[in-house]
Enzyme design. Structure first.
Site, PDB file in Angstrom:
ATOM      1  N   GLY A 160     -11.902 -25.546  45.332  1.00  0.00           N
ATOM      2  CA  GLY A 160     -11.108 -26.961  45.818  1.00  0.00           C
ATOM      3  C   GLY A 160      -9.846 -26.458  46.497  1.00  0.00           C
ATOM      4  O   GLY A 160      -9.551 -25.135  46.223  1.00  0.00           O
ATOM      5  N   GLU A 211      -4.738 -30.137  43.583  1.00  0.00           N
ATOM      6  CA  GLU A 211      -4.915 -29.847  44.692  1.00  0.00           C
ATOM      7  C   GLU A 211      -3.600 -30.526  44.959  1.00  0.00           C
ATOM      8  O   GLU A 211      -2.944 -30.888  46.371  1.00  0.00           O
ATOM      9  CB  GLU A 211      -6.376 -30.146  45.664  1.00  0.00           C
ATOM     10  N   THR A 236       9.404 -26.193  34.297  1.00  0.00           N
ATOM     11  CA  THR A 236       8.392 -25.119  33.933  1.00  0.00           C
ATOM     12  C   THR A 236       8.966 -23.963  33.589  1.00  0.00           C
ATOM     13  O   THR A 236      10.026 -23.956  34.828  1.00  0.00           O
ATOM     14  CB  THR A 236       7.719 -25.716  34.905  1.00  0.00           C
TER      15      THR A 236
HETATM   16 ZN   LIG Z   1      -3.903 -24.291  43.408  1.00  0.00          ZN
END
Ligand SMILES: [Zn+2]
Length: 740
Positions: A160, A211, A236
Site C-alpha cells: 500500500g 498508511e 520514539t
Molecule cells: Zn510507510
C-alpha cells in the site's frame, strides 16, 4: 508499506515540520482552555477497483472484509486493540489513544445515502504504485470531504501507499491543488482486514493503520535514515533502520527499538501502538491541514437528510458560453434526490433574476434518476453579463422539501463580435474566454513563454502540475468573429509542447491540442468541425523533459496554418483552442490569428505525385497525382496537359467538387506515352473551371521514368516518390502548403 508518494513536491519536509511544530504549540495553548474536540471522526470511502471478479473474490473484496478493516482501524487508533498487552512495559506509558475514529461514509458527494463502498471495474487488472493517477481517476470522491481508500491488485510485493498531508502555509495553494487528485490511501486487496493467507506474513489490517499514519503526517519510526535521523517524535527511540519480522528485543542506536510501532515495517501481528507524540502530530494535521480539517465537518459523516419530495438541479448543460446575438437553448439536468417517485415537477429559468419561463412536466423520475429539461430558445442582451438561473419550484404538486439543491447559476460574459481579422498575442488584450467542459476552473492562463523575445507571453495550459480531470477539454475561446465580406479565411497560431519524460509513457494519459470551430455562438463545437488534432508525441515541438516545460526560443515552437475558407460568409464564428488534459506537460499557444487568407480565386496546385517507379520494367505505369485547392473558389473542373516523348495530350477532369484547402488524388495512366529507356514527363494544369489558374508556381511537375524490360529481377516493390513538385518551385515554399 512504502513512503508517501508525493515526496518530490515543492513543500519540503523542513517547511512542513516547522509548520506542524508551530501548530502543536497552538494546540497545547487551546487545550488549556478546553476548546478542542476529543474524538475526531473521519468519513471514509472504499473504492474497490477490481478485475471483474464477483463480489467477495479476488480484488473485488467482500463488504465484511471492509467492515473488518474499519473495526481494526478504530481499535488501533483508539488503543482498543486486543494486543495492547503486548506493548513492552518500557513503552506502555507513552502508548496513546489517538482519539481518532473512522466512519464509513453515510452520504455520497451528492448527498444520497451510501454504504461507503464503491465498486468499479478497473481499466486494468493490476496497478503499479506509480500508476496512482490512473487508479484514482477511475473513481473519485472529493478529498476535502472523504478519506479515499483505494483497494486494488497492486503489482509485485506492494502492500500500500499514501499521500502525505500539506501545511496551510501561504504559497502552497497551487501545489495543494496539483495533488488533490492523488490524495488518499491505496491498499493491495490482500492486505485489507484480517487475512491469514497473505504469504510473507499474515495480515491483521495494519497496512491501512500504517498508511493512514502517513496520510496524517507520521514518518517512519526510523526517520528513513540511520541513527541520528529523526521521525520528529521524541518519544520514539532512534532506530538504525526499519525492522521486519518480529524481533522484539532488537537494539540499535544504543537503545531498544520500538518495533511494535505501527510506523515500522514489523509484521502486523507484532504491531500494537502509536505514541503520545504521534497522536499529537496526527491530531494537529487533522485539525489544521488543508483537505484534512474539512473532513471533520464533512456531510459524509451525517445520515443523509433524505426527504420525500426532493428534486434538485444537478448541472447546467447549456449555455456554456454564448457569445453572439443568436438564440441559446437553456438546458439543465435534474435529479430525484428524494425517496418518493416524482411524477410531476416545475422548473424555472431566470435571466438576471427575472423568470423567463416555467416548465411543468409530468414525467416519472424514480429516486436517483436524472433527466434533461429543455427550455425555449432565448435571446440574451448583448452588451451585459447575463446570469442564467435554473430553479426547482414544485415537486409532485407541492413545494420541494430540500432547498439546498434547488438552484444553480451561471454567469455569461458580455457578447463581443469582432470583424475579421482577429488577432490575440496574449500580451495585453483580453479578447478571449477560458472555460472547461465541466464548468470547473480553466487551466488556460497567461504565462511567460520565450519566443523571438524572452519577455513574450502566451496562453499556457499547465497540465504538468494538473492531476485532476483527465481527458477533460479545456477551452480557450476567441470572441465571435464576423467572417462576412472576405473571400478566404485562415487560422494561424504558434504552439509549443514537450512531452513529459516518463519511465513508461503508456501509464499516463496523453495531452492533446485541438482546434474547433463553432458557428452557433459557442453553443456547440461539433467534432465535424475539428480542424486540428494532435496528441502526445505527435504534438511534440521540443524534446521531452521530466520537468515542467517552458519554451526557450523560436525553435521550440511550431507554426500552424489552417484553411477555414468554408466558414467564410458566417457572421459568428468562434474558434476554440482546446487543451485536452493528460497530466503530462504544459502546452503553450501564441499569436492566434483568424482572418483573411488572401487566397486567389482559382489556384489549383499539384502537391505530390506517387506510384511512379524510377525504374519500371512494365509499361502500364499508373501515376497518382495529388492536387490541392490553394484558392478560395470551389473547383469542379481541371484541364491537365501531359507532355512526354514529344507527344502532348490533354486530360479533362470534371465534378471534382474540391473546396478551398481540400486535396484529392487523381489517377493518370501514362503508359501509352512510355517507350523503352528514359522517358521525360511534364505535367501541367492548364485551366481551372474553364479559367486560367491564377498562380502558376504550383501548376507543373516534371519527372523521368526509366523503362527497362530486360531486368526482370529488379525489386518491383521499391516505389520512390519522385520527384515532388516543390523541386520545381523556385523558393521551395508555398504560403499554405501546410494548411490542413
Ligand atoms: Zn510507510
Amino acid at each position: 508499506m512504502q513512503l508517501p508518494q508525493n515526496q518530490n513536491r515543492k513543500e519540503t519536509p523542513e517547511q512542513f515540520e516547522k509548520w506542524i511544530q508551530s501548530k502543536r504549540e497552538e494546540r497545547k495553548f487551546l487545550r488549556a482552555f478546553g476548546t478542542q474536540q476529543t474524538v475526531l471522526k473521519i468519513p471514509v470511502v472504499f473504492h474497490v477497483i477490481h478485475d471483474g471478479s464477483p463480489v467477495g473474490s479476488g480484488s473485488n473484496i467482500s463488504e465484511s472484509h471492509i467492515i473488518d478493516q474499519v473495526r481494526i482501524l478504530n481499535e488501533d487508533f483508539r488503543r482498543m486493540n486486543a494486543d495492547t498487552t503486548e506493548t513492552p512495559s518500557m513503552f506502555s506509558n507513552i502508548a496513546a489513544d489517538s482519539e481518532i475514529e473512522f466512519v464509513l461514509a453515510k452520504q455520497d458527494p451528492e448527498g444520497l445515502a451510501t454504504d461507503g463502498i464503491v465498486r468499479i471495474l478497473g481499466s486494468q487488472d493490476v496497478y503499479r504504485p506509480d500508476q496512482e493517477v490512473r487508479l484514482m481517476a477511475e473513481s473519485y470522491w472529493p478529498h476535502d470531504d472523504y478519506l479515499n481508500i483505494y483497494v486494488t491488485d497492486l503489482s509485485g510485493a506492494n502492500l500500500g501507499y499514501a499521500q502525505f498531508p500539506f501545511s496551510n502555509l501561504s504559497g502552497i495553494a497551487t501545489e495543494l491543488e496539483n495533488y488533490s487528485r492523488t490524495d488518499g490511501v491505496v491498499l493491495d486487496y490482500k492486505w485489507v482486514g484480517t487475512n491469514l493467507s497473505t504469504g510473507s506474513f499474515d495480515s491483521y489490517g495494519r497496512t491501512a493503520t500504517h498508511e493512514i499514519g502517513h496520510w496524517l503526517g507520521l514518518r517512519h519510526i526510523w526517520g528513513d535514515g540511520g541513527c541520528g535521523f529523526d521521525d520528529y517524535c521524541n518519544d520514539t527511540p532512534e532506530a538504525g533502520g526499519s525492522s521486519t519480522g518480529c524481533s522484539t528485543n532488537k537494539t540499535t542506536c544504543e537503545s531498544q527499538d520500538m518495533i511494535q510501532n505501527y510506523m515500522d515495517y514489523t509484521d502486523d501481528v507484532c504491531m500494537n501502538l502509536f505514541t503520545v507524540c504521534q497522536k499529537e502530530r496526527m491530531r494537529t494535521v487533522l485539525e489544521n491541514s488543508p483537505r484534512r480539517v474539512s473532513l471533520l465537518t464533512s456531510h459524509g459523516l451525517l445520515e443523509p437528510i433524505q426527504t420525500v419530495n426532493d428534486l434538485g438541479i444537478r448541472s447546467i448543460v447549456s449555455p456554456i458560453q454564448s457569445d453572439c446575438m443568436d438564440d441559446v437553448t437553456p438546458r439543465t439536468e435534474i435529479r430525484n434526490y428524494g425517496t418518493n417517485s416524482i411524477t410531476s415537477y416545475e422548473v424555472l429559468l431566470k435571466v438576471n433574476n427575472v423568470v423567463i419561463e416555467t416548465i411543468s412536466e409530468s414525467n416519472t423520475l424514480e429516486p436517483g434518476q436524472t433527466r434533461i429539461v429543455s427550455f425555449s430558445p432565448i435571446t440574451l442582451e448583448a452588451q451585459i453579463s447575463n446570469e442564467i438561473t435554473f430553479e426547482v419550484s414544485q415537486v409532485n404538486g407541492t413545494s420541494d422539501q430540500n432547498s439546498l439543491n434547488d438552484q444553480k447559476n451561471r454567469l455569461l460574459s458580455p457578447f463581443n463580435i469582432v470583424e475579421a481579422p482577429y488577432y490575440e498575442n496574449f500580451e495585453s488584450n483580453m479578447d478571449y474566454f477560458r472555460i472547461t467542459e465541466t464548468g470547473e476552473e480553466s487551466q488556460w492562463e497567461i504565462a511567460a513563454a520565450s519566443y523571438t523575445t524572452t519577455d513574450n507571453q502566451a496562453a499556457k495550459a499547465g497540465f504538468y502540475e494538473q492531476t485532476k480531470n483527465f481527458g477533460v477539454r479545456d477551452f480557450l475561446l476567441t470572441s465571435s468573429i464576423d467572417l462576412t465580406g472576405i473571400n478566404s479565411a485562415r487560422i494561424t497560431f504558434n504552439y509549443a509542447y514537450a512531452p513529459r519524460l516518463q519511465e513508461n509513457q503508456s501509464d499516463y494519459f496523453l495531452d492533446g491540442l485541438m482546434v474547433l470551430i463553432s458557428t452557433d455562438c459557442g453553443e456547440t463545437y461539433s467534432d465535424e468541425n475539428i480542424l486540428f488534432e494532435r496528441y502526445g508525441y505527435s504534438l511534440k515541438t521540443a524534446n521531452e523533459t521530466s520537468s515542467s516545460f517552458f519554451p526557450i526560443g523560436k525553435s521550440m515552437w511550431d507554426e500552424i496554418s489552417l484553411n477555414i475558407t468554408r466558414f467564410v460568409g458566417q457572421p459568428n464564428v468562434q474558434v476554440a483552442i482546446v487543451g485536452v488534459n493528460g497530466g503530462g506537460n504544459n502546452i503553450y499557444v501564441d499569436d492566434l490569428f483568424v482572418g483573411n487568407a488572401n487566397l486567389k480565386e482559382y489556384d489549383l496546385g499539384i502537391k505530390d505525385i506517387s506510384n511512379i517507379s524510377v525504374v519500371s520494367c512494365e509499361q502500364n505505369t499508373n501515376s497518382s497525382l495529388e492536387i490541392r485547392n490553394y484558392g478560395y473558389a470551389t473547383i469542379d473542373e481541371m484541364t491537365l496537359q501531359v507532355n512526354a516523348n514529344e507527344e502532348t495530350q490533354e486530360f479533362i477532369f470534371n465534378n471534382l467538387g474540391l473546396r478551398s484547402g481540400e486535396s484529392d488524388n487523381i489517377s493518370l495512366d501514362i503508359s501509352e506515352f512510355t517507350v523503352d529507356g528514359s522517358n521525360q514527363f511534364d505535367i501541367q494544369i492548364t485551366s481551372v473551371n474553364g479559367e486560367q489558374d491564377q498562380q502558376a508556381i504550383n501548376n507543373s511537375v516534371s519527372f523521368d521514368v526509366l523503362i527497362d524490360q530486360s531486368e526482370d529481377y529488379f525489386p518491383l516493390k521499391e516505389d520512390f516518390l519522385y520527384p515532388k513538385w516543390t523541386t520545381f518551385s523556385p523558393d521551395g515554399t508555398n504560403q499554405f502548403d501546410n494548411m490542413t
